[in-house]
Design a protein around this motif. Structure first.
Motif, PDB file in Angstrom:
ATOM      1  N   GLN A  33       0.872  -1.114   0.098  1.00 29.20           N
ATOM      2  CA  GLN A  33      -0.025   0.144   0.006  1.00 29.20           C
ATOM      3  C   GLN A  33       0.892   1.142   0.136  1.00 29.20           C
ATOM      4  O   GLN A  33       1.999   0.992   0.579  1.00 29.20           O
ATOM      5  CB  GLN A  33      -0.953  -0.024   1.258  1.00 29.20           C
ATOM      6  N   THR A  37      -1.125   5.207   4.687  1.00 33.71           N
ATOM      7  CA  THR A  37      -2.137   4.332   4.966  1.00 33.71           C
ATOM      8  C   THR A  37      -1.634   3.525   6.517  1.00 33.71           C
ATOM      9  O   THR A  37      -0.879   3.778   6.903  1.00 33.71           O
ATOM     10  CB  THR A  37      -2.065   3.022   3.901  1.00 33.71           C
ATOM     11  N   GLN A 147      -6.040  -2.451   8.849  1.00 35.84           N
ATOM     12  CA  GLN A 147      -6.478  -1.259   8.162  1.00 35.84           C
ATOM     13  C   GLN A 147      -7.903  -0.919   8.321  1.00 35.84           C
ATOM     14  O   GLN A 147      -8.525  -0.568   7.326  1.00 35.84           O
ATOM     15  CB  GLN A 147      -6.187  -1.463   6.780  1.00 35.84           C
ATOM     16  N   ARG A 150     -13.645  -3.738   6.197  1.00 34.47           N
ATOM     17  CA  ARG A 150     -13.830  -3.949   4.843  1.00 34.47           C
ATOM     18  C   ARG A 150     -15.122  -3.500   4.258  1.00 34.47           C
ATOM     19  O   ARG A 150     -16.116  -3.756   5.062  1.00 34.47           O
ATOM     20  CB  ARG A 150     -13.296  -5.187   4.070  1.00 34.47           C
ATOM     21  N   ASN A 210     -12.758  -3.313   0.200  1.00 36.12           N
ATOM     22  CA  ASN A 210     -11.664  -2.804   0.951  1.00 36.12           C
ATOM     23  C   ASN A 210     -11.749  -2.146   1.996  1.00 36.12           C
ATOM     24  O   ASN A 210     -13.193  -1.778   2.125  1.00 36.12           O
ATOM     25  CB  ASN A 210     -10.553  -2.592  -0.023  1.00 36.12           C
ATOM     26  N   VAL A 214      -7.688   2.527   1.814  1.00 33.25           N
ATOM     27  CA  VAL A 214      -7.340   1.975   0.769  1.00 33.25           C
ATOM     28  C   VAL A 214      -8.052   2.428  -0.491  1.00 33.25           C
ATOM     29  O   VAL A 214      -7.331   2.699  -1.680  1.00 33.25           O
ATOM     30  CB  VAL A 214      -7.285   0.273   0.876  1.00 33.25           C
ATOM     31  N   ASN A 218      -6.042   4.538  -3.557  1.00 35.69           N
ATOM     32  CA  ASN A 218      -5.734   4.068  -4.652  1.00 35.69           C
ATOM     33  C   ASN A 218      -6.484   4.565  -5.642  1.00 35.69           C
ATOM     34  O   ASN A 218      -6.409   3.890  -6.834  1.00 35.69           O
ATOM     35  CB  ASN A 218      -5.722   2.506  -4.281  1.00 35.69           C
ATOM     36  N   ASN A 235      -9.864  -5.645   8.416  1.00 34.37           N
ATOM     37  CA  ASN A 235      -8.824  -5.923   7.446  1.00 34.37           C
ATOM     38  C   ASN A 235      -7.552  -6.123   8.080  1.00 34.37           C
ATOM     39  O   ASN A 235      -6.903  -4.941   8.161  1.00 34.37           O
ATOM     40  CB  ASN A 235      -8.878  -4.313   6.576  1.00 34.37           C
TER      41      ASN A 235
END
Length: 329
Positions: A33, A37, A147, A150, A210, A214, A218, A235
Motif C-alpha cells: 500500500q 495508510t 487497516q 472492509r 476493501n 485503501v 488508490n 482488514n
C-alpha cells in the motif's frame, strides 16, 4: 611533534567514525500500500522504536506501494530471506498458511473497539505466531496490524444482502471469501490488488471490497464511485521477519525487534481507524456516494452460521484464534 599528534588524533576519529558506520545496519521493510495508510503507520512506528532501542544501529528502510512486489510476492521474498520485514494482510497470508483465513471470517469482530483490542491482545498474538511457526517455513510473526474494516464498492448501491445477487466481485483468494460471497449470492473473482482498478474500469468485475482509506489512496473511487459501508470483515494484517535475519540477530537485537513490533500491535489499529474516518469525510466532500444505512443484519443472518463451521474446517489453530477473539469483551 604537535602536527604528528593532530594527524594521529584525526586518524583515530576517522577510524572510530568508520567503525560506527559499519555498526549501523539497514533493513528492508516492504508493503504493497502507499504511504498515508495503516501500513505506513506500522512502518513508521516500527522504524522509530527500533532506531531508538538500538541507538541508531538498526535502521529500517521502507518500501511502500508494492515497490518490491505485491503481497503474495512479498511473502515469498521474506521466506527466501531477500526482504527482512513485511506487513501482509491475513487474507494473503492464507496463501502460505491457510488457517490464517480465520482472520477473514465475516462478522468475526463486533465493532471497531473489538478489532483494536483483539489486535493488541497478547493471547491472540501468541496464537497467530504459533500458527505460522507450525504451518509455514522461512518467516515468523512479530506483530499484528489492521487497516480498519472492509466495505463493498462499485457503481451500484448495496443496501442489503439481496443487492449482491449475481454481482461479480473481486475478493481476496481465501477459502473464507470463496465460501461467504457465494453464500450472499455473489460471484467471486480473484486477481492481484494492482489489477483491481483496471478491472473495475473495464467491467471485468462489478465491485470490489476493501478499507475506506485503501479505496481513497488508490483512487478506486474514480471507477467505482459508490461505497457501501458493509463492515463485513476486519482488514487485518501480520508483520513478518525473515527466518534468515532472525537467526542472525543477537538475543538483545531480537528483543529490540519484538519490542518495536509491539508498538504496531498496540498502537497501529487505532490510528488506522482514524485514517478511515478522515478518508470517509474526504470522499463525501469529493462527491462519492457513501451508503451508510446498510442492513448488516441481512448479512449476519447468512454469515453467523459459518463462523464455527469455517474455523473448524480451517484447522485447530484457526478454531483457537476464533474462540480467543470472540471471548474478548
Amino acid at each position: 611533534m604537535f602536527g604528528l599528534v593532530l594527524v594521529l588524533a584525526a586518524s583515530a576519529l576517522l577510524f572510530a567514525a568508520d567503525a560506527n558506520a559499519q555498526d549501523v545496519k539497514h533493513y528492508r521493510f516492504a508493503y504493497d500500500q502507499p504511504r498515508n495508510t495503516g501500513y505506513s503507520v506500522a512502518g513508521d512506528l516500527f522504524a522509530d522504536k527500533l532506531k531508538e532501542l538500538s541507538k541508531g544501529s538498526m535502521i529500517i528502510d521502507q518500501y511502500p506501494g508494492a515497490q518490491l512486489g505485491q503481497e503474495p510476492q512479498l511473502l515469498q521474498l521474506v521466506k527466501a530471506g531477500d526482504i527482512d520485514f513485511a506487513i501482509i494482510s491475513s487474507a494473503n497470508t492464507a496463501t502460505i498458511s491457510p488457517q490464517a483465513g480465520v482472520m477473514s471470517l465475516h462478522f468475526l469482530f463486533r465493532d471497531e473497539a473489538h478489532v483494536i483490542k483483539a489486535m493488541a491482545d497478547p493471547r491472540v498474538f501468541d496464537a497467530l505466531r504459533t500458527m505460522i511457526d507450525e504451518t509455514a517455513q522461512g518467516l515468523h510473526v512479530i506483530g499484528t496490524g489492521s487497516q480498519g474494516v472492509r466495505h463493498i464498492y462499485g457503481k451500484k448501491e448495496i443496501h442489503n444482502v439481496g443487492d449482491l445477487k449475481g454481482m461479480k466481485i473481486r475478493v481476496q483468494a481465501t477459502a473464507t471469501e470463496d465460501t461467504m460471497f457465494p453464500a450472499y449470492g455473489a460471484q467471486t473473482v480473484h486477481m492481484p490488488f494492482g489489477s483491481v482498478y483496471t478491472s473495475l474500469q473495464t467491467g471485468v468485475v462489478e465491485a470490489a471490497e476493501n478499507g475506506i482509506n485503501v479505496y481513497l489512496v488508490n483512487k478506486h473511487y474514480e471507477v467505482a464511485p459508490v461505497l457501501s459501508l458493509t463492515e463485513h470483515e476486519a482488514n487485518n494484517a501480520l508483520v513478518f521477519i525473515s527466518d534468515r535475519l532472525w537467526q542472525n540477530l543477537s538475543a538483545e537485537q531480537k528483543q529490540w525487534v519484538m519490542t518495536a513490533a509491539n508498538e504496531i500491535s498496540t498502537k497501529e489499529s487505532a490510528r488506522a481507524f482514524e485514517l478511515e474516518r478522515t478518508a470517509a469525510a474526504k470522499l463525501k466532500s469529493m462527491g462519492v456516494k457513501v451508503v451508510d444505512d446498510v442492513d448488516k443484519k441481512s448479512f449476519t443472518a447468512v454469515a453467523d452460521p459459518y463462523l464455527d463451521k469455517l474455523a473448524g474446517e480451517l484447522g485447530p489453530h484457526a478454531l483457537k484464534i476464533k474462540d480467543l477473539i470472540r471471548s474478548i469483551d
